[in-house]
Write a protein that holds these residues in place. Structure first.
Motif, PDB file in Angstrom:
ATOM      1  N   UNK A 136       0.829  -1.202   0.000  1.00  0.00           N
ATOM      2  CA  UNK A 136       0.000   0.000   0.000  1.00  0.00           C
ATOM      3  C   UNK A 136       0.867   1.257   0.000  1.00  0.00           C
ATOM      4  N   UNK A 137       1.875   1.268   0.853  1.00  0.00           N
ATOM      5  CA  UNK A 137       2.696   2.460   1.041  1.00  0.00           C
ATOM      6  C   UNK A 137       3.719   2.675  -0.059  1.00  0.00           C
ATOM      7  N   UNK A 138       4.208   1.597  -0.678  1.00  0.00           N
ATOM      8  CA  UNK A 138       5.330   1.722  -1.601  1.00  0.00           C
ATOM      9  C   UNK A 138       5.054   1.313  -3.038  1.00  0.00           C
ATOM     10  N   UNK A 139       3.961   0.613  -3.287  1.00  0.00           N
ATOM     11  CA  UNK A 139       3.722   0.115  -4.635  1.00  0.00           C
ATOM     12  C   UNK A 139       2.409   0.594  -5.242  1.00  0.00           C
ATOM     13  N   UNK A 193      -3.489   2.485  -7.199  1.00  0.00           N
ATOM     14  CA  UNK A 193      -3.500   3.922  -7.452  1.00  0.00           C
ATOM     15  C   UNK A 193      -3.046   4.145  -8.892  1.00  0.00           C
ATOM     16  N   UNK A 194      -3.536   5.170  -9.513  1.00  0.00           N
ATOM     17  CA  UNK A 194      -3.174   5.416 -10.912  1.00  0.00           C
ATOM     18  C   UNK A 194      -1.680   5.674 -11.069  1.00  0.00           C
ATOM     19  N   UNK A 195      -1.019   6.166 -10.020  1.00  0.00           N
ATOM     20  CA  UNK A 195       0.424   6.392 -10.086  1.00  0.00           C
ATOM     21  C   UNK A 195       1.212   5.197  -9.553  1.00  0.00           C
ATOM     22  N   UNK A 196       0.526   4.108  -9.231  1.00  0.00           N
ATOM     23  CA  UNK A 196       1.180   2.933  -8.671  1.00  0.00           C
ATOM     24  C   UNK A 196       1.650   1.967  -9.745  1.00  0.00           C
ATOM     25  N   UNK A 197       2.289   0.917  -9.293  1.00  0.00           N
ATOM     26  CA  UNK A 197       2.754  -0.129 -10.199  1.00  0.00           C
ATOM     27  C   UNK A 197       1.560  -0.891 -10.769  1.00  0.00           C
ATOM     28  N   UNK A 224       2.431  -5.959  -8.669  1.00  0.00           N
ATOM     29  CA  UNK A 224       2.320  -5.858  -7.206  1.00  0.00           C
ATOM     30  C   UNK A 224       2.035  -7.235  -6.626  1.00  0.00           C
ATOM     31  N   UNK A 225       1.091  -7.942  -7.215  1.00  0.00           N
ATOM     32  CA  UNK A 225       0.707  -9.255  -6.703  1.00  0.00           C
ATOM     33  C   UNK A 225       1.853 -10.252  -6.843  1.00  0.00           C
ATOM     34  N   UNK A 226       2.528 -10.229  -7.969  1.00  0.00           N
ATOM     35  CA  UNK A 226       3.685 -11.114  -8.171  1.00  0.00           C
ATOM     36  C   UNK A 226       4.749 -10.871  -7.110  1.00  0.00           C
ATOM     37  N   UNK A 227       5.097  -9.598  -6.903  1.00  0.00           N
ATOM     38  CA  UNK A 227       6.129  -9.251  -5.923  1.00  0.00           C
ATOM     39  C   UNK A 227       5.677  -9.575  -4.499  1.00  0.00           C
ATOM     40  N   UNK A 228       4.407  -9.337  -4.208  1.00  0.00           N
ATOM     41  CA  UNK A 228       3.864  -9.640  -2.889  1.00  0.00           C
ATOM     42  C   UNK A 228       3.992 -11.131  -2.585  1.00  0.00           C
ATOM     43  N   UNK A 229       3.612 -11.959  -3.525  1.00  0.00           N
ATOM     44  CA  UNK A 229       3.670 -13.407  -3.294  1.00  0.00           C
ATOM     45  C   UNK A 229       5.114 -13.886  -3.154  1.00  0.00           C
ATOM     46  N   UNK A 230       6.005 -13.345  -3.953  1.00  0.00           N
ATOM     47  CA  UNK A 230       7.417 -13.738  -3.863  1.00  0.00           C
ATOM     48  C   UNK A 230       8.001 -13.314  -2.508  1.00  0.00           C
ATOM     49  N   UNK A 231       7.724 -12.085  -2.114  1.00  0.00           N
ATOM     50  CA  UNK A 231       8.255 -11.563  -0.857  1.00  0.00           C
ATOM     51  C   UNK A 231       7.686 -12.335   0.337  1.00  0.00           C
TER      52      UNK A 231
END
Length: 190
Positions: free
Chosen positions: A44-47, A68-72, A77-84
């Motif tokens: 939420x805060x960074x992506x 957000x329109x300025x977000x990734x 986001x979902x790919x990175x979230x699951x990996x992390x």
């Protein structure tokens, strides 16, 4: 057939589910649920992830999300979230007191070895079942589904009493919610 996340409208509203391989009840410990919550906060805060609703069950997580329109891109986001979260969860399994440690690592290792997309372990099933929510009726149906999951599972009598859910925010108790959610403005009777 590709099992990758298919987000057709990058600015759409989506219902997604993250499921632990073999439907393992991983999230029975607060430490693991907190990893999920902290990881969602980071996104939420960074992506640019916008969480509209969530519930963290024992073997899966349901979300209603957008970006957000300025977000990734939401798929990124979902790919990175699951990996992390996979890495953080595996690290926690190895470090905290865990009676199921060997069994969990063996199950995640077996899943990882049988999937050419992983190098060692696999925590999440690859498919997220993204469903774009385009009508108010469908949004209401998924919102009710997300929030009533703990009730249907017999964990609580009332959805807003389940700690790892956004139901408390929708009940006017946002301060009790472990995650900031952007409420969907839908009349209760729809």
């Amino acid at each position: 057939m590709s099992r990758a996340l298919k987000i057709k409208d990058p600015d759409g509203l989506y219902f997604v589910t993250f499921t632990v391989v073999h439907w393992i009840d991983l999230f029975i410990r607060k430490d693991y649920k907190d990893i999920m919550t902290d990881s969602l906060k980071h996104c939420q805060e960074n992506k640019g992830l916008v969480v509209h609703a969530f519930v963290n069950m024992t073997s899966h997580v349901h979300l209603i999300v957008s970006r957000r329109t300025d977000g990734e891109q939401l798929s990124s986001i979902i790919r990175d979230f699951k990996k992390y979260t996979s890495g953080k969860l595996l690290k926690a399994i190895k470090e905290i007191p865990e009676s199921r440690r060997e069994w969990l690592l063996r199950a995640f290792g077996q899943a990882g070895r049988s999937n050419p997309n992983n190098s060692r372990y696999q925590v999440w099933i690859q498919d997220n079942h993204p469903v774009e929510l385009v009508t108010k009726k469908f949004v209401r149906q998924k919102l009710d589904y997300v929030h009533n999951n703990p009730v249907e599972s017999g964990f609580v009598f009332s959805a807003h009493d389940y700690v790892y859910s956004s139901a408390c925010a929708y009940a006017g108790r946002a301060a009790e919610c472990p995650l900031v959610v952007e409420l969907l403005a839908l009349p209760l009777w729809e």
